[in-house]
Design an enzyme around this catalytic site. Structure first.
Site, PDB file in Angstrom:
ATOM      1  N   ARG A  97       0.657  -1.292   0.024  1.00  0.00           N
ATOM      2  CA  ARG A  97       0.062   0.115   0.115  1.00  0.00           C
ATOM      3  C   ARG A  97       1.015   1.192  -0.078  1.00  0.00           C
ATOM      4  O   ARG A  97       1.840   1.096   0.629  1.00  0.00           O
ATOM      5  CB  ARG A  97      -0.947   0.064   1.224  1.00  0.00           C
ATOM      6  CG  ARG A  97      -2.036  -0.925   1.137  1.00  0.00           C
ATOM      7  CD  ARG A  97      -3.121  -0.379   0.141  1.00  0.00           C
ATOM      8  NE  ARG A  97      -4.251  -1.125   0.089  1.00  0.00           N
ATOM      9  CZ  ARG A  97      -4.674  -2.203  -0.651  1.00  0.00           C
ATOM     10  NH1 ARG A  97      -3.872  -2.423  -1.849  1.00  0.00           N
ATOM     11  NH2 ARG A  97      -5.756  -2.668  -0.749  1.00  0.00           N
TER      12      ARG A  97
ATOM     13  N   HIS B  31      -0.661  -0.281 -10.052  1.00  0.00           N
ATOM     14  CA  HIS B  31      -1.630  -1.201  -9.093  1.00  0.00           C
ATOM     15  C   HIS B  31      -1.936  -2.301  -9.770  1.00  0.00           C
ATOM     16  O   HIS B  31      -3.257  -2.640  -9.802  1.00  0.00           O
ATOM     17  CB  HIS B  31      -2.766  -0.429  -8.480  1.00  0.00           C
ATOM     18  CG  HIS B  31      -3.063  -0.923  -7.049  1.00  0.00           C
ATOM     19  ND1 HIS B  31      -3.633  -0.312  -6.163  1.00  0.00           N
ATOM     20  CD2 HIS B  31      -3.415  -2.234  -6.766  1.00  0.00           C
ATOM     21  CE1 HIS B  31      -4.029  -1.029  -5.070  1.00  0.00           C
ATOM     22  NE2 HIS B  31      -3.887  -2.184  -5.537  1.00  0.00           N
TER      23      HIS B  31
HETATM   24  C1  GLV Z   1      -5.976  -4.897  -3.874  1.00  0.00           C
HETATM   25  O1  GLV Z   1      -5.126  -4.113  -3.939  1.00  0.00           O
HETATM   26  C2  GLV Z   1      -6.583  -5.535  -2.878  1.00  0.00           C
HETATM   27  O2  GLV Z   1      -6.597  -5.178  -1.655  1.00  0.00           O
HETATM   28  O3  GLV Z   1      -7.250  -6.510  -3.127  1.00  0.00           O
END
Ligand code: GLV
Length: 312
Positions: A227, A275
């Site tokens: 994150r 991401h």
């Molecule tokens: C993706 O980032 C998730 O949290 O599944």
């Protein structure tokens, strides 16, 4: 008796999940009415949830036994004060396998110094740069939950020396496990490549900052598919510019999509990925959803319940 399961994730995922889930519910003998919306929130027994789904106010769903997230990270769910029902995060074997591919690929990229070879000028023959053997490199994982441990094993299988840090001490046959503040310093100080797979909680905010970077090995690299808020971005940029750190692969950011003027995009030592390190996979995650709802219906404890005080 028929139970109602509300699917509150973006419409596009309904198309793929709905037939798949219905088939699985039938297969295990669960009598489920799977719906995309409802006028009768009190009638809903379970909610399948994504943070970007249509339901944002969970207060009317007073009889819901479980909200099953399709996402591994639950920081957005926990910020929603109306969401007070039991919440399970997604622990998806498909997501773990995809994440292991990403992590191993980028560990190898840093290990082999591929960024250097991608940036040399024509005729610049840098043949002084053969990598050491994997067994002479240490890869540290901050976060060895389901996802982190799976990736740590994939990296260990490639021959690297692998360390892992978690809040509570774990034990493992191949990953050398650490916990606590001393353990944290040990992992920082020994890792040539540091992989961040911790959740976004108040405790992990800016975990990688000027102080913790100072404890890292000179020339180490960071991979962050966890994150964005785990990293103090200004401190990381300083460390890259001063050659304290050799590179970073970043998949997650405080603001996503990463704004076009963010210095990470053009930094020669940073590889930005959007991401995509991994994602929830249909087949494997649907099986987890059905398993957990089945548990609710047979009085067994739910899997992967979020501990609200820990934040994940
Ligand atoms: C993706 O980032 C998730 O949290 O599944």
């Amino acid at each position: 008796m028929t139970k109602t399961v509300l699917f509150s994730a973006p419409a596009a995922s309904w198309e793929s999940y709905a037939p798949f889930l219905k088939n699985l519910f039938d297969k295990v003998g669960l009598n489920i009415n799977l719906v995309q919306d409802t006028n009768n929130p009190l009638n809903v027994d379970y909610i399948i949830y994504a943070p970007n789904g249509p339901v944002q106010d969970f207060a009317p769903y007073k009889n819901v036994k479980l909200i099953q997230s399709l996402w591994a990270g639950v920081e957005t769910a926990l910020q929603n004060k109306t969401l007070t029902q039991p919440l399970a995060r997604m622990v998806d074997p498909g997501m773990s396998a995809g994440m292991a591919d990403y992590v191993l690929g980028h560990v190898m990229r840093h290990h082999l110094g591929m960024a250097l070879h991608g940036s040399v000028q024509p005729g610049e023959w840098r043949n002084d740069t053969a990598a050491p053997l994997a067994c002479n490199r240490t890869v540290g994982f901050l976060g060895i939950g389901a996802l982190g441990m799976y990736c740590a094993h994939a990296v260990a299988k490639q021959g690297f020396n692998v360390l892992g840090w978690s809040r509570n001490l774990k034990s493992d046959d191949v990953v050398k496990c650490y916990a606590g503040a001393d353990g944290f310093a040990q992992v920082l100080g020994q890792s040539d490549i540091l992989v961040l797979l911790m959740p976004d909680t108040p405790e992990t905010l800016n975990l990688i900052n000027a102080d913790t970077i100072a404890q890292m090995k000179d020339g180490a690299a960071i991979i962050n598919p966890g994150r964005g808020p785990l990293i103090d971005d200004a401190a990381l940029l300083v460390a890259l510019d001063s050659d304290k750190l050799s590179g970073a692969t970043l998949d997650v950011f405080r603001i996503e999509p990463l704004p076009a003027d963010d210095p990470y995009w053009t930094h020669p030592k940073v590889l930005v990925t959007p991401h995509i390190a991994s994602e929830t996979r249909l087949e494997t995650s649907a099986a987890v959803v059905v398993e957990n709802i089945g548990r609710g219906e047979t009085g067994k404890p739910f899997l992967h319940l979020v501990d609200r005080s820990a934040g994940y």
